[in-house]
Write a protein that holds these residues in place. Sequence first.
Motif: not given
Length: 174
Positions: A11, A64, A66, A68, A142-145
């Motif tokens: 990340i 999970e 993430s 945002e 936005r990051s990946t999960v």
Amino acid sequence: MFAALPVPEEIHPGLIQTQTGLSGARWRPPRNFHITLRFFGGVSHADARDLDELLAEISCAPFEVSLEGMGWFGRREPSAVWARVRESDALRALSAQCERAARRLGLAPDRRPFTPHVTLAYLHGTLLDEAAAWVERHHAYRSTVFWAEGFHLYSSHLGDGPSRYVAEADYVLG
């Protein structure tokens, strides 16, 4: 001391790309990226051992996570900019369990509302309009999960440059 979720290295590059174009920013090094669950402050060695035992009792399934968007702290004078962590019931529950551990230890309740975030910079002399413009420029971030599979009890050490955080204890979720 504080309890926090680590931010995985995959990340980091996306966050690093946002760390530019803001006067008065002291950008945080990637090794300091984390999501604070509860800040405990200075505690004695005995209290740290007791806190470790209390945190080890926490029960939570992996979940999970993430990132945002962006935000800042400081209504009139910005003090930090950060990446927003997407809200989830699991994240709030984990933070609440850390809060309960702090209270069982006898620490005062955290009066600030839980705002899950990753601090990207501390600010000094940054104008409110400039912080707002920086947040707007990065609003689509936005990051990946990624999966929260554990958290750490960190100690913070001041020195020349950014604080150094040491994971003093690890707690596996599940």
